[in-house]
Design a protein around this motif. Structure first.
Motif, PDB file in Angstrom:
ATOM      1  N   LEU A 132       0.817  -1.211   0.000  1.00 38.49           N
ATOM      2  CA  LEU A 132       0.000   0.000   0.000  1.00 38.49           C
ATOM      3  C   LEU A 132       0.851   1.262   0.000  1.00 38.49           C
ATOM      4  O   LEU A 132       0.316   2.369  -0.155  1.00 38.49           O
ATOM      5  N   ASN A 133       2.156   1.106   0.180  1.00 40.40           N
ATOM      6  CA  ASN A 133       3.047   2.263   0.093  1.00 40.40           C
ATOM      7  C   ASN A 133       3.165   2.765  -1.339  1.00 40.40           C
ATOM      8  O   ASN A 133       3.603   3.893  -1.571  1.00 40.40           O
ATOM      9  N   TYR A 134       2.762   1.942  -2.316  1.00 43.07           N
ATOM     10  CA  TYR A 134       2.717   2.376  -3.715  1.00 43.07           C
ATOM     11  C   TYR A 134       1.254   2.714  -4.062  1.00 43.07           C
ATOM     12  O   TYR A 134       0.663   2.150  -4.972  1.00 43.07           O
ATOM     13  N   GLN A 135       0.686   3.644  -3.328  1.00 44.16           N
ATOM     14  CA  GLN A 135      -0.738   3.934  -3.451  1.00 44.16           C
ATOM     15  C   GLN A 135      -1.086   4.494  -4.830  1.00 44.16           C
ATOM     16  O   GLN A 135      -2.144   4.182  -5.386  1.00 44.16           O
ATOM     17  N   ILE A 136      -0.204   5.307  -5.393  1.00 46.01           N
ATOM     18  CA  ILE A 136      -0.482   5.910  -6.699  1.00 46.01           C
ATOM     19  C   ILE A 136      -0.549   4.821  -7.769  1.00 46.01           C
ATOM     20  O   ILE A 136      -1.511   4.753  -8.554  1.00 46.01           O
ATOM     21  N   GLU A 137       0.465   3.978  -7.820  1.00 45.76           N
ATOM     22  CA  GLU A 137       0.488   2.908  -8.820  1.00 45.76           C
ATOM     23  C   GLU A 137      -0.666   1.937  -8.609  1.00 45.76           C
ATOM     24  O   GLU A 137      -1.286   1.468  -9.577  1.00 45.76           O
ATOM     25  N   HIS A 138      -0.972   1.653  -7.344  1.00 49.05           N
ATOM     26  CA  HIS A 138      -2.067   0.728  -7.057  1.00 49.05           C
ATOM     27  C   HIS A 138      -3.395   1.293  -7.540  1.00 49.05           C
ATOM     28  O   HIS A 138      -4.232   0.566  -8.091  1.00 49.05           O
ATOM     29  N   HIS A 139      -3.619   2.587  -7.349  1.00 50.45           N
ATOM     30  CA  HIS A 139      -4.881   3.185  -7.779  1.00 50.45           C
ATOM     31  C   HIS A 139      -4.967   3.304  -9.292  1.00 50.45           C
ATOM     32  O   HIS A 139      -6.066   3.225  -9.857  1.00 50.45           O
ATOM     33  N   LEU A 140      -3.841   3.513  -9.945  1.00 46.32           N
ATOM     34  CA  LEU A 140      -3.869   3.580 -11.407  1.00 46.32           C
ATOM     35  C   LEU A 140      -4.068   2.202 -12.026  1.00 46.32           C
ATOM     36  O   LEU A 140      -4.735   2.066 -13.061  1.00 46.32           O
ATOM     37  N   PHE A 141      -3.509   1.168 -11.384  1.00 42.33           N
ATOM     38  CA  PHE A 141      -3.568  -0.195 -11.927  1.00 42.33           C
ATOM     39  C   PHE A 141      -3.911  -1.168 -10.789  1.00 42.33           C
ATOM     40  O   PHE A 141      -3.041  -1.886 -10.288  1.00 42.33           O
ATOM     41  N   PRO A 142      -5.182  -1.193 -10.355  1.00 35.37           N
ATOM     42  CA  PRO A 142      -5.566  -1.988  -9.181  1.00 35.37           C
ATOM     43  C   PRO A 142      -5.302  -3.478  -9.312  1.00 35.37           C
ATOM     44  O   PRO A 142      -5.103  -4.155  -8.300  1.00 35.37           O
ATOM     45  N   THR A 143      -5.313  -4.012 -10.549  1.00 38.74           N
ATOM     46  CA  THR A 143      -5.101  -5.451 -10.708  1.00 38.74           C
ATOM     47  C   THR A 143      -3.626  -5.819 -10.798  1.00 38.74           C
ATOM     48  O   THR A 143      -3.307  -7.002 -10.938  1.00 38.74           O
ATOM     49  N   MET A 144      -2.743  -4.846 -10.724  1.00 39.84           N
ATOM     50  CA  MET A 144      -1.309  -5.142 -10.807  1.00 39.84           C
ATOM     51  C   MET A 144      -0.865  -5.927  -9.576  1.00 39.84           C
ATOM     52  O   MET A 144      -1.093  -5.495  -8.439  1.00 39.84           O
ATOM     53  N   PRO A 145      -0.235  -7.096  -9.747  1.00 37.86           N
ATOM     54  CA  PRO A 145       0.259  -7.854  -8.600  1.00 37.86           C
ATOM     55  C   PRO A 145       1.192  -7.017  -7.726  1.00 37.86           C
ATOM     56  O   PRO A 145       1.962  -6.203  -8.241  1.00 37.86           O
ATOM     57  N   ARG A 146       1.090  -7.208  -6.441  1.00 37.08           N
ATOM     58  CA  ARG A 146       1.858  -6.409  -5.493  1.00 37.08           C
ATOM     59  C   ARG A 146       3.350  -6.384  -5.807  1.00 37.08           C
ATOM     60  O   ARG A 146       4.008  -5.342  -5.682  1.00 37.08           O
ATOM     61  N   ILE A 147       3.894  -7.497  -6.236  1.00 38.21           N
ATOM     62  CA  ILE A 147       5.331  -7.591  -6.463  1.00 38.21           C
ATOM     63  C   ILE A 147       5.797  -6.678  -7.591  1.00 38.21           C
ATOM     64  O   ILE A 147       6.979  -6.321  -7.675  1.00 38.21           O
ATOM     65  N   ASN A 148       4.882  -6.272  -8.477  1.00 31.54           N
ATOM     66  CA  ASN A 148       5.259  -5.432  -9.615  1.00 31.54           C
ATOM     67  C   ASN A 148       5.151  -3.939  -9.337  1.00 31.54           C
ATOM     68  O   ASN A 148       5.593  -3.124 -10.161  1.00 31.54           O
ATOM     69  N   LEU A 149       4.552  -3.561  -8.223  1.00 30.66           N
ATOM     70  CA  LEU A 149       4.347  -2.144  -7.943  1.00 30.66           C
ATOM     71  C   LEU A 149       5.681  -1.396  -7.846  1.00 30.66           C
ATOM     72  O   LEU A 149       5.802  -0.256  -8.314  1.00 30.66           O
ATOM     73  N   ARG A 150       6.678  -2.029  -7.244  1.00 33.83           N
ATOM     74  CA  ARG A 150       7.989  -1.379  -7.116  1.00 33.83           C
ATOM     75  C   ARG A 150       8.586  -1.098  -8.490  1.00 33.83           C
ATOM     76  O   ARG A 150       9.219  -0.044  -8.697  1.00 33.83           O
ATOM     77  N   ARG A 151       8.419  -2.001  -9.423  1.00 30.16           N
ATOM     78  CA  ARG A 151       8.972  -1.807 -10.762  1.00 30.16           C
ATOM     79  C   ARG A 151       8.181  -0.760 -11.546  1.00 30.16           C
ATOM     80  O   ARG A 151       8.741  -0.051 -12.396  1.00 30.16           O
TER      81      ARG A 151
END
Length: 347
Positions: free
Chosen positions: A280-299
């Motif tokens: 959830l620390n990658y809130q911006i990326e998560h909100h733009l792409f909610p189905t993105m697996p957690r492991i990919n948010l950092r990339r």
């Protein structure tokens, strides 16, 4: 943070979300990671089972308060996995994700159906003053508009909410349980019978285990520590993402890209922060792409940040402790009129 001004929010969209989405997709960042989630879920469940064994072996000992701390951490980690399932990050199909989500919700005593409805509305309207359910917390006021018409206890808590914020989080775990039971009892969710059975099983097993292994006084202390720390952990994980960020109303027209980016905040840190906050620390990326697996948010994060910089879109990011300072400063500012009026009446 103030509300988003119409002059800023209604500026024609200079960012091409379609182009960003295409870049993210071509980088393979929306691809499922079954191996990652198999290991992640397996290790989390193994740790949970191991702590249950430790709990039984320790017996009626005050050392159990340490296991209460451990269960608080594991409950949050299981809830994070339920969050991932709710966003279809684990399996390709909805049914597999929903079945896993309901099972994980049952383990921690949360109604998956209730949470899904609430969280879906949040993602559709993050920080919308009327439509975001995460801004609808009776004891707190996140905008000046929410301070109007408050009386008695609700007025006092909103006026002093910055100082009360963390103590109130001690009740968050119990609130999640109670709201889940209400939603199931009132039939506001699908799969009501399944969810009712899961919640009944959770509370029956939890209560039986605690009051069988521990003496009554220690059992109450264990529950207080476990539920209190779990609530604090959950609240501290979700609050940095949006609290203290700009809000908006129906009078402010936002395109999808700006709606998600301008109302969200990322939290910097290494992989320990990734683990601690469940992605959830990658809130911006998560909100733009909610189905993105957690492991990919950092990339995905550097790609999204570069895109926002290129198109002149504010991208909020700070350290974990600073994010809490922003949250508390915002709550203090919103509650100021109520404190002033209370002091004037006291005179």
């Amino acid at each position: 943070m103030p509300a988003l001004s119409e002059s800023v929010a209604n500026t024609p969209d200079t960012g091409d979300y379609t182009g960003l989405s295409r870049r993210i997709r071509l980088a393979g960042l929306l691809d499922r990671h079954p191996r990652y989630y198999t290991v992640k879920i397996g290790l989390t469940l193994l740790a949970f089972a191991g702590l249950c064994v430790v709990f039984a072996a320790l017996g009626d000992s005050w050392w159990q308060l340490l296991t209460a701390f451990g269960f608080a951490v594991l409950f949050a980690q299981l809830a994070f996995l339920g969050h991932d399932a709710g966003h279809k990050q684990i399996f390709r199909g909805r049914h597999g994700n929903d079945r896993l989500g309901r099972a994980l919700g049952g383990l921690v005593g949360i109604s998956y159906g209730w949470w899904m409805g609430k969280h879906t509305r949040h993602h559709a309207s993050p920080n919308h003053e009327d439509d975001d359910p995460d801004l609808d917390i009776p004891l707190l006021a996140f905008t000046r508009g929410q301070t109007g018409g408050r009386r008695g206890l609700l007025r006092w808590t909103a006026g002093h909410q910055a100082g009360l914020f963390f103590p109130l989080l001690l009740l968050e775990g119990l609130s999640l349980h109670w709201t889940s039971v209400q939603a199931v009892w009132e039939g506001k969710i699908s799969h009501r019978r399944t969810e009712a059975a899961l919640l009944l099983a959770h509370f029956a097993i939890y209560g039986t285990a605690v009051f069988t292994v521990l003496s009554p006084g220690l059992a109450v202390a264990f529950i207080a520590v476990h539920q209190g720390l779990w609530g604090v952990y959950m609240g501290c994980s979700f609050a940095p993402g949006h609290k203290g960020m700009p809000t908006y109303t129906d009078g402010t027209q936002l395109d999808f890209l700006r709606k998600q980016v301008l109302t969200s905040r990322n939290v910097r840190g290494g992989r320990w922060v990734d683990f601690l906050l469940g992605g959830l620390n990658y809130q911006i990326e998560h909100h733009l792409f909610p189905t993105m697996p957690r492991i990919n948010l950092r990339r995905a994060q550097p790609l999204v940040r570069e895109f926002c910089a290129t198109h002149g879109i504010d991208y909020a990011q700070c350290g974990l402790l600073r994010s809490y300072r922003y949250v508390l400063a915002h709550l203090h500012e919103v509650g100021e009129p109520l404190r002033r009026s209370g002091e004037a009446l006291a005179r």
